[in-house]
Design an enzyme around this catalytic site. Structure first.
Site, PDB file in Angstrom:
ATOM      1  N   GLU A   1      49.384 -22.553  13.317  1.00 27.63           N
ATOM      2  CA  GLU A   1      49.411 -21.129  12.943  1.00 27.63           C
ATOM      3  C   GLU A   1      48.779 -20.222  13.988  1.00 27.63           C
ATOM      4  O   GLU A   1      48.651 -19.016  13.774  1.00 27.63           O
ATOM      5  CB  GLU A   1      48.700 -20.878  11.598  1.00 27.63           C
ATOM      6  CG  GLU A   1      49.234 -21.666  10.424  1.00 27.63           C
ATOM      7  CD  GLU A   1      48.452 -21.406   9.138  1.00 27.63           C
ATOM      8  OE1 GLU A   1      47.590 -20.497   9.111  1.00 27.63           O
ATOM      9  OE2 GLU A   1      48.707 -22.129   8.154  1.00 27.63           O
TER      10      GLU A   1
ATOM     11  N   GLU B   1      52.769 -21.232  14.979  1.00 24.99           N
ATOM     12  CA  GLU B   1      53.977 -21.816  14.405  1.00 24.99           C
ATOM     13  C   GLU B   1      53.734 -22.301  12.983  1.00 24.99           C
ATOM     14  O   GLU B   1      52.606 -22.536  12.554  1.00 24.99           O
ATOM     15  CB  GLU B   1      54.485 -22.976  15.260  1.00 24.99           C
ATOM     16  CG  GLU B   1      53.412 -23.920  15.805  1.00 24.99           C
ATOM     17  CD  GLU B   1      52.592 -24.649  14.780  1.00 24.99           C
ATOM     18  OE1 GLU B   1      53.163 -25.078  13.752  1.00 24.99           O
ATOM     19  OE2 GLU B   1      51.376 -24.803  14.980  1.00 24.99           O
TER      20      GLU B   1
END
Length: 354
Positions: free
Chosen positions: A319, A176
């Site tokens: 991430e 994310e």
């Protein structure tokens, strides 16, 4: 989610988009359970390998878990997909991050140009990367004042993950990007598992004491504002989550139906996926906690989920970075289980049966 011994085959092709949250609930109820035949075959092979029983520790457990949730023996990790979802949060305007909301756009461009940590980790660990921005010019509502998303908006975000095509994929990592999303993760965790804002709220990207106090106040206000509505996990996701959290949750549900194990990243990913365990105690059995992050709520959340992380590297980037970093351990587990000779093949005397 089903835990019956009868294993259903992996779905070929993506799931169709859900037309309602009730359809999402039906997918949770109808999700396949573990493949007990694949598990039994893995457990039968492990003691025959040229090593003392249990001497590879968690690597042995990992090989068995992978086979169980891939629904096949031997397990394989030839194709890993990492999907990074990005969303913007209205709560970012409340001073809960040291970075402004436009950084979400800028980091998406960085991902697409190959300049972020996730790009290097995918390259180093042999994973495919996809980046999916979700309405970045339309942030969610500030959830201390109103629900973050309408029902249509949260359904659209869930479908962004639910409709991933995982054909031929051996494992999924969902990552994310979204300024303010540790605030959403903290609020969602508190909604699902109780406690107070102090239990769940951390400094995120580096808040000072005043910023930390503001962030805790925002989460406390949100929990008070939405009250008993948060008892429904999907409603909690709608009210205090975010688009990228919903999309990650959708991706994990798609993976369950496709018999693709999921390697969970840090606090935000874990909070998003926790919705399924809040709905069903076996909802995250196909998910592995890759690491425990520096965000203080993550350790508490993993304990609530009953997940033992593989690594502690003091990471807090998101991430998908922590999950990508653990791929070497997982590939080692597969390599040993598949490639080691048995005692009979190697002509090595097994332990004395007496």
């Amino acid at each position: 989610m089903s835990v019956s011994a009868a294993a259903s085959p992996a779905r070929s092709g993506p799931l169709p988009p859900a037309a309602s949250l009730d359809e999402i609930r039906a997918l949770v109820r109808g999700a396949p359970g573990p493949d007990t035949d694949a598990r039994a075959r893995t457990e039968a092979r492990e003691p025959t390998l040229t090593k003392p029983a249990g001497s590879l520790g968690r690597l042995e457990e990992l090989a068995c878990w992978l086979a169980t949730w891939q629904g096949r023996h031997p397990p394989a990790l030839d194709r890993i997909r990492c999907v990074v979802f990005a969303g913007n949060h209205g709560v970012a305007t409340r001073g809960v991050s040291v970075y402004p909301p436009e950084v979400t756009h800028q980091m998406v461009a960085n991902f697409q140009a190959g300049g972020a940590a996730v790009n290097q980790l995918c390259r180093a660990n042999g994973a495919d990367l996809a980046v999916i921005p979700l309405d970045l010019d339309r942030p969610t509502a500030p959830f201390d004042e109103a629900p973050a998303m309408t029902e249509a908006e949260v359904l659209e975000a869930l479908n962004a993950g639910l409709t991933l095509d995982l054909s031929g994929v051996d494992a999924l990592i969902v990552g994310e990007m979204g300024i303010g999303n540790t605030t959403a993760a903290a609020a969602l965790s508190q909604a699902l598992f109780g406690g107070t804002a102090v239990d769940w709220v951390g400094r995120g990207t580096g808040l000072d004491d005043n910023g930390l106090a503001r962030k805790r106040a925002v989460v406390s206000a949100a929990i008070a504002r939405h009250g008993d509505a948060l008892r429904d996990p999907l409603e909690a996701l709608r009210r205090v989550g975010g688009r990228e959290l919903a999309a990650m949750a959708g991706g994990a549900l798609a993976a369950r139906h496709a018999r693709v194990p999921v390697f969970m990243d840090g606090f935000i990913c874990s909070a998003a996926l926790a919705v399924w365990q809040a709905m069903d105690s076996h909802g995250l059995d196909h998910c592995l906690a890759a690491h425990v992050s520096m965000e203080p709520g993550h350790q508490r959340l993993l304990a609530a989920l009953g997940k033992r992380p593989l690594m502690t590297l003091d990471m807090r980037l998101g991430e998908g970075s922590g999950a990508l970093t653990c791929l070497g351990l997982l590939r080692s587990a597969v390599a040993c289980h598949v490639g080691m000779a048995t005692f009979a093949e190697a002509g090595v005397t097994d332990k004395d049966p007496a």
